[in-house]
Design a protein around this motif. Sequence first.
Motif, PDB file in Angstrom:
ATOM      1  N   GLU A 162       0.829  -1.209   0.000  1.00 21.72           N
ATOM      2  CA  GLU A 162       0.000   0.000   0.000  1.00 21.72           C
ATOM      3  C   GLU A 162       0.862   1.258   0.000  1.00 21.72           C
ATOM      4  O   GLU A 162       0.542   2.251  -0.654  1.00 21.72           O
ATOM      5  N   ALA A 163       1.959   1.221   0.736  1.00 18.60           N
ATOM      6  CA  ALA A 163       2.828   2.405   0.819  1.00 18.60           C
ATOM      7  C   ALA A 163       3.424   2.742  -0.548  1.00 18.60           C
ATOM      8  O   ALA A 163       3.423   3.909  -0.958  1.00 18.60           O
ATOM      9  N   ILE A 164       3.924   1.729  -1.261  1.00 20.81           N
ATOM     10  CA  ILE A 164       4.540   2.006  -2.567  1.00 20.81           C
ATOM     11  C   ILE A 164       3.479   2.403  -3.587  1.00 20.81           C
ATOM     12  O   ILE A 164       3.707   3.270  -4.432  1.00 20.81           O
ATOM     13  N   LEU A 165       2.272   1.810  -3.493  1.00 17.87           N
ATOM     14  CA  LEU A 165       1.200   2.207  -4.408  1.00 17.87           C
ATOM     15  C   LEU A 165       0.785   3.649  -4.146  1.00 17.87           C
ATOM     16  O   LEU A 165       0.479   4.395  -5.078  1.00 17.87           O
ATOM     17  N   THR A 166       0.782   4.044  -2.874  1.00 19.55           N
ATOM     18  CA  THR A 166       0.479   5.433  -2.528  1.00 19.55           C
ATOM     19  C   THR A 166       1.524   6.371  -3.121  1.00 19.55           C
ATOM     20  O   THR A 166       1.193   7.441  -3.657  1.00 19.55           O
ATOM     21  N   MET A 167       2.801   5.968  -3.062  1.00 19.05           N
ATOM     22  CA  MET A 167       3.867   6.776  -3.654  1.00 19.05           C
ATOM     23  C   MET A 167       3.676   6.929  -5.158  1.00 19.05           C
ATOM     24  O   MET A 167       4.016   7.956  -5.747  1.00 19.05           O
ATOM     25  N   TYR A 168       3.127   5.905  -5.800  1.00 15.13           N
ATOM     26  CA  TYR A 168       2.911   5.923  -7.252  1.00 15.13           C
ATOM     27  C   TYR A 168       1.579   6.579  -7.630  1.00 15.13           C
ATOM     28  O   TYR A 168       1.322   6.807  -8.809  1.00 15.13           O
ATOM     29  N   GLY A 169       0.698   6.814  -6.639  1.00 16.41           N
ATOM     30  CA  GLY A 169      -0.629   7.326  -6.946  1.00 16.41           C
ATOM     31  C   GLY A 169      -1.533   6.274  -7.562  1.00 16.41           C
ATOM     32  O   GLY A 169      -2.418   6.585  -8.362  1.00 16.41           O
ATOM     33  N   ILE A 170      -1.336   4.997  -7.175  1.00 12.70           N
ATOM     34  CA  ILE A 170      -2.146   3.898  -7.711  1.00 12.70           C
ATOM     35  C   ILE A 170      -3.249   3.577  -6.712  1.00 12.70           C
ATOM     36  O   ILE A 170      -3.000   3.458  -5.509  1.00 12.70           O
ATOM     37  N   THR A 171      -4.471   3.423  -7.198  1.00 13.49           N
ATOM     38  CA  THR A 171      -5.598   3.122  -6.311  1.00 13.49           C
ATOM     39  C   THR A 171      -5.492   1.695  -5.782  1.00 13.49           C
ATOM     40  O   THR A 171      -4.997   0.790  -6.465  1.00 13.49           O
TER      41      THR A 171
END
Length: 420
Positions: A162-171
């Motif tokens: 979740e943290a890396i997806l948040t960094m990428y702006g991925i839902t």
Amino acid sequence: MTTQHPIQSEKTCPHLGGEFQPFTNPQLDDPYSFYQRARQEEPLFYSPLLNGYVLTRYDDILGVLKDPTRFSSADTLSPIVEFTPQVFEVLRQGFPLVRDLVDSDGEEHKRLRTPFMKVFAPERMEAMEDSIRAIANRLVDAFINDGHADIISQFAYPMPLEAILTMYGITLDRMAEIKKWCYDMNALISSPLTPEEQVECAHSMVSMQHFVAGLIEERRKAPCDDLISNVITSDLTMPELVRILTGLIQAGHKTSSHLIGNTLKHLLERPQLWQSLCDDPSLIPHALEEILRYEAPVPGMSRTTTQDVELAGVKLPKGTRIFLMYASANRDQTKYSEAERLDIERFQHITPNHLAFGHGVHRCIGSNLALREGRIALEVLSQRLPNLRLCPNQQFTHIPTIIFRGLTDLFVEWDVPQRT
């Protein structure tokens, strides 16, 4: 190209190469006993299974990492088995396999790495701390009243993902899909697969590439303050951006996930250590560094000789692939006193010198993020579940891969306060 056959010499002809079976038990569960033998009997041996040499001593491995001119990273991401023609047919539907941060050298590596240095800078990671802590607490909220959990699937894996997806702006609705793609991409490179499994994993790699390429195009049209928007202004080509961003999603959560899982296993197996962290959270960073030494989530990387060399008393020709076993180096008894003992205060007063994140120009670019996520995970769990313990009589199963070391699951339990 790596060498196809071992060099016949009295140093390389003994027996350990044939006995090296890291993908199956007993070595999958306990590779360390074998590595201890290797360091003493045959510190560099040829493995037919990997079609390369395996290096096991700390000083030898550090010497290779410090010498990128003679020991290239070019083959680091080469698969351990030969791909079938069908796999190449699938991969051609994706982007060209250009160089990544992991398998590039010299000026090319510097050019590829530079745009990502700013997005993984300590101050940016520090700014993410509240977000990571919120993720950790939300995950705990979901199971805290159950009294039991698979802490891998319910916490250690989703938290850094979740943290890396948040960094990428991925839902987060894409999370399950991305998890499968990452698992398959890793297996394609570092696990022995059947031809059918290779094709399935190749499809996952192509799907991941096209997904990331779509994100890049979206950010070009509408930039925002996320990781992708911060690197697309660099001079990297589209294939380079796709390759690196795809790899960072994978590496950016798997290392942290396995670090958290491995740490919890070893601490909960020794309840007095878990209790000491609950009583004194300032020990958590030191405990993490010791777990990185004791059970490295990235147990090894490979290098390829660029010229004829002599290593550990063995002459190797140009083009020889060498697997550097960090997991073995980190338990080298000539480097660490009581190397087989877990001592969470080992690095309390000295700078950590383990090789879990590599060394030198190729030191893991996300090491600061992994340590931060590990610390926050242990802080949250020790505060909210201080009586956390392992479920009894469970079998620990490790994922059969040469690149990552982690558990498939880890069942834990705790006392749920009675509602009045």
